[in-house]
Design an enzyme around this catalytic site. Sequence first.
Site, PDB file in Angstrom:
ATOM      1  N   THR A 396      71.043 -22.642  95.173  1.00 57.77           N
ATOM      2  CA  THR A 396      70.473 -21.636  95.618  1.00 57.77           C
ATOM      3  C   THR A 396      69.491 -22.330  96.883  1.00 57.77           C
ATOM      4  O   THR A 396      69.592 -23.540  96.869  1.00 57.77           O
ATOM      5  CB  THR A 396      69.500 -20.927  94.777  1.00 57.77           C
ATOM      6  OG1 THR A 396      70.326 -20.218  93.933  1.00 57.77           O
ATOM      7  CG2 THR A 396      68.507 -19.860  95.322  1.00 57.77           C
ATOM      8  N   ASN A 416      74.778 -17.894  94.616  1.00 55.00           N
ATOM      9  CA  ASN A 416      74.849 -18.314  93.262  1.00 55.00           C
ATOM     10  C   ASN A 416      75.308 -19.786  93.283  1.00 55.00           C
ATOM     11  O   ASN A 416      74.476 -20.462  93.175  1.00 55.00           O
ATOM     12  CB  ASN A 416      75.674 -17.124  92.391  1.00 55.00           C
ATOM     13  CG  ASN A 416      75.371 -17.560  90.937  1.00 55.00           C
ATOM     14  OD1 ASN A 416      74.521 -18.088  90.443  1.00 55.00           O
ATOM     15  ND2 ASN A 416      76.280 -17.014  90.106  1.00 55.00           N
ATOM     16  N   SER A 467      67.848 -12.230  88.010  1.00 54.86           N
ATOM     17  CA  SER A 467      67.679 -13.611  88.816  1.00 54.86           C
ATOM     18  C   SER A 467      66.539 -14.370  88.340  1.00 54.86           C
ATOM     19  O   SER A 467      65.793 -13.867  87.796  1.00 54.86           O
ATOM     20  CB  SER A 467      67.466 -13.017  90.210  1.00 54.86           C
ATOM     21  OG  SER A 467      67.280 -14.353  91.234  1.00 54.86           O
ATOM     22  N   SER A 468      66.734 -15.763  88.405  1.00 57.44           N
ATOM     23  CA  SER A 468      65.598 -16.705  88.008  1.00 57.44           C
ATOM     24  C   SER A 468      64.815 -17.057  89.414  1.00 57.44           C
ATOM     25  O   SER A 468      63.789 -17.860  89.298  1.00 57.44           O
ATOM     26  CB  SER A 468      66.316 -17.978  87.508  1.00 57.44           C
ATOM     27  OG  SER A 468      66.821 -17.659  86.479  1.00 57.44           O
TER      28      SER A 468
HETATM   29  N1  GLY Z   1      71.728 -17.132  91.140  1.00 56.00           N
HETATM   30  C1  GLY Z   1      70.603 -17.633  91.028  1.00 56.00           C
HETATM   31  C2  GLY Z   1      69.624 -16.697  90.786  1.00 56.00           C
HETATM   32  O1  GLY Z   1      69.560 -15.569  90.994  1.00 56.00           O
HETATM   33  O2  GLY Z   1      68.633 -17.165  89.876  1.00 56.00           O
END
Ligand code: GLY
Length: 591
Positions: A396, A416, A467-468
């Site tokens: 990311t 992603n 999401s993180s």
């Molecule tokens: N795909 C990484 C996130 O949204 O955390």
Amino acid sequence: MRTALYPLCIFVVLATSIFSCKQLPQKNNNLNNSRFTGVLADSAMVVSAHPLASKAGVEILKKGGSAIDAAIAVQFALTVVYPRAGNIGGGGFMLIRESDGQFNSLDFREKAPLTSERDMYLDKKGEVVPRLSLDGHLAVGVPGVVSGMVEAHKKYGKLDWATLLEPAIVLAAKGHMVSEKEVDYMNEHYENFAKFSTETNYFAHPKGNWIAGDTLKQTDLANTLKRIQKEGRDGFYKGKTAQYFLEEMQRGGGIITQKDLDTYQAVWRKPLVGKYKDDYQIICMAPPSSGGIAILQMCEMMEQFPINEWGFQSPKTTHVMIESERRAYADRATHLGDTDFFPVPIEGLLDEAYLAQRAKGINLDKASPSKEVREGKVKGAIKTKSSSMPKESDQTTHFSIVDKWGNAVAQTTTLNSNYGSKVFVGKAGFLLNNEMDDFSAKPGVYNQFGLLGNEANAIEPEKRMLSSMSPTIVEKNGELMMVLGTPGGATIITSVFQNILNVIEFGMSMQESVNAPRFHHQWFPDTVYIEEKALGPETIENLQEMGHRFQIRGSLIERKSIGKVDAILVRPDGKLEGAADIRGEDTALGW
Ligand code: GLY
């Protein structure tokens, strides 16, 4: 065109931020003997993953643009020069603090297509089909970046829209020299680009081998960006760009339709705000980010322990940080999902009494095995089962910006995986995300840990996947103090957490903090992941005796790292300190 000049150019651009950053902080509380700083500036600062993107941001700021204008320009520039994560085919979050202290946040996370189904990644026996949610056309969520940038500009733009697209268009049309790291990634994915796209794309080198210093010219992308420049939202979600997008979907068996593109809308959400001790306020992204809640929970738990006395990465400090991570991630895996679809008990999860109780459950002498730690009993939570989270990709990108008026933006954006689904939209010149993998593919079914898949994050049409990504802003006594964030999948949350504590509790400069080696625990697997130099042998031995298990991450230099934090600190003397992470080609530029 190949040239040997590239490494020299990069060296010159990065020199200011790298020269003073070689040393790692001491593993004690007295860091003043090894002080070093990032890039200092009086007026404004941009810190991003690529020197040319930071330059685009500075160009806009110097023209009189706001931090939000610069963020839009950086986002589009990253699409060109950082194609593995910067994008128009993905989504992200923008967190804003205006100079008068008002907050806002924009959610331009991807959505599940209208015809998506809960079990779409399962075979007839109900088993997950390996990589179906990761590679190719079915992995793609409806992209949100262009809608997001248009909305941000409508509300906060100072310069005209066309000006903000100009740096990216020039970079795409003229081409830019690819770096050593980008070359490694592009060559690594050569076969995937061919396998998962129906048309040849320019990330796959015609001779199969990129060399650092080659020029990557992206004429189709320049034309797409020109359509966005001229028509705004319609330049992406309608007309020629949409036509190319949908043709690619049809050729590859994807399910996104014109109706998906027409109905996608970025949304303004109220940020989460939490106090840390008496002086600090932490401003975070609400769901569908899971990061905001988890960061605030972990910081609140830390208030119960004298970690400042115990010292940076001492056994006691590390132990309580790991234990708070374990508990926050157990809550995250069970209670969190898209609030438009699932009643996330935000208030209960952030309740001080609940978190104090949670922290009291930490045994100071012993690790709690993850299988004995469950999600907490939280006020307002609906009955749902314990769960595990899908493995998250960690490619990311994040950037931080402060303008001359004191407005600040923390923005994290993603495809992603590296290069997302590897699906390239032929004739339009951009890659599509594989964000569908951030949903729970198999909710309600026991996995190898004897835990149930996460109901809160099950696939539903038009739902946003959890999401993180955790763009974060910290205030001290009501004034802007820190702007930060990072890539890193599930490790984003713990990297931001550590950097907040590094500065507030252990007195590090922003650059010291960013350089400091990191560790990460996420409940399951029950392992502490560490960067090579993190903690030190004695601390590790001590923690092992308490029952913690450790694993060093990765094998290649950059990929050994946990996150790439790009951050800005407003120092007590009023100067802005831009800290670009030494783990990548990240660059801080200010004046
Ligand atoms: N795909 C990484 C996130 O949204 O955390």
